[in-house]
Design a protein around this motif. Structure first.
Motif, mmCIF file in Angstrom:
data_model
loop_
_atom_site.group_PDB
_atom_site.id
_atom_site.type_symbol
_atom_site.label_atom_id
_atom_site.label_comp_id
_atom_site.label_asym_id
_atom_site.label_seq_id
_atom_site.Cartn_x
_atom_site.Cartn_y
_atom_site.Cartn_z
ATOM 1 N N UNK A 95 0.701 -0.818 -0.225
ATOM 2 C CA UNK A 95 -0.129 0.743 0.315
ATOM 3 C C UNK A 95 1.120 1.051 -0.141
ATOM 4 N N UNK A 96 1.600 0.801 0.724
ATOM 5 C CA UNK A 96 2.858 2.136 0.995
ATOM 6 C C UNK A 96 3.969 2.388 -0.384
ATOM 7 N N UNK A 97 3.648 1.503 -1.231
ATOM 8 C CA UNK A 97 4.628 1.658 -2.429
ATOM 9 C C UNK A 97 3.882 2.613 -3.646
ATOM 10 N N UNK A 100 2.756 5.907 -2.613
ATOM 11 C CA UNK A 100 4.303 6.506 -3.580
ATOM 12 C C UNK A 100 4.255 6.886 -4.690
ATOM 13 N N UNK A 101 3.120 5.745 -5.515
ATOM 14 C CA UNK A 101 3.590 5.535 -7.287
ATOM 15 C C UNK A 101 2.516 6.654 -7.996
ATOM 16 N N UNK A 102 1.915 6.774 -7.075
ATOM 17 C CA UNK A 102 0.761 7.766 -6.966
ATOM 18 C C UNK A 102 0.474 9.170 -6.986
ATOM 19 N N UNK A 103 0.952 8.965 -5.779
ATOM 20 C CA UNK A 103 0.829 11.460 -5.033
ATOM 21 C C UNK A 103 2.488 11.106 -4.738
#
Length: 113
Positions: A95-97, A100-103
């Motif tokens: 979820x963190x990955x 990070x990719x999105x935001x």
């Protein structure tokens, strides 16, 4: 409140952060999920000092997230392998990955041509 005082804290987020809440520990876990198991692999990947790496690996073993397995007797060398308890952290890191990719996308400089 000190991290060492969190054993009796009611908040599970605070207790979890006391174990995995620093960037180096999360990067070690990332590397574990990517298949790295050896001290030198973590050292080459993470950019942390060897002292910090040794400290974080020791802590992850102590709390049962990693298991240390000898693969060489002389010199003593160990693999650090995720336990079932450690594997349960995979969704949190995924979820963190994705977040990070999105935001926080990588901004690449325009190529001059």
């Amino acid at each position: 409140m000190k991290w060492s005082e969190l054993n009796d804290n009611w908040c599970p987020v605070a207790r979890t952060l006391s174990v995995v809440g620093d960037r180096w520990t999360l990067l070690i876990l990332r590397d574990c999920f990517l298949g790295k198991t050896k001290f030198e692999e973590f050292a080459a990947s993470g950019g942390m000092t060897r002292h910090i790496l040794a400290d974080r690996l020791k802590r992850l073993v102590e709390v049962g997230i990693l298991e240390r397995r000898a693969y060489s007797v002389s010199p003593k060398r160990y693999d650090y392998v995720l336990t079932a308890k450690g594997e349960e952290l995979r969704p949190a890191l995924t979820i963190m990955k994705e977040w990070g990719k999105k935001h926080l996308p990588i901004r690449r400089a325009a190529l001059e041509g």
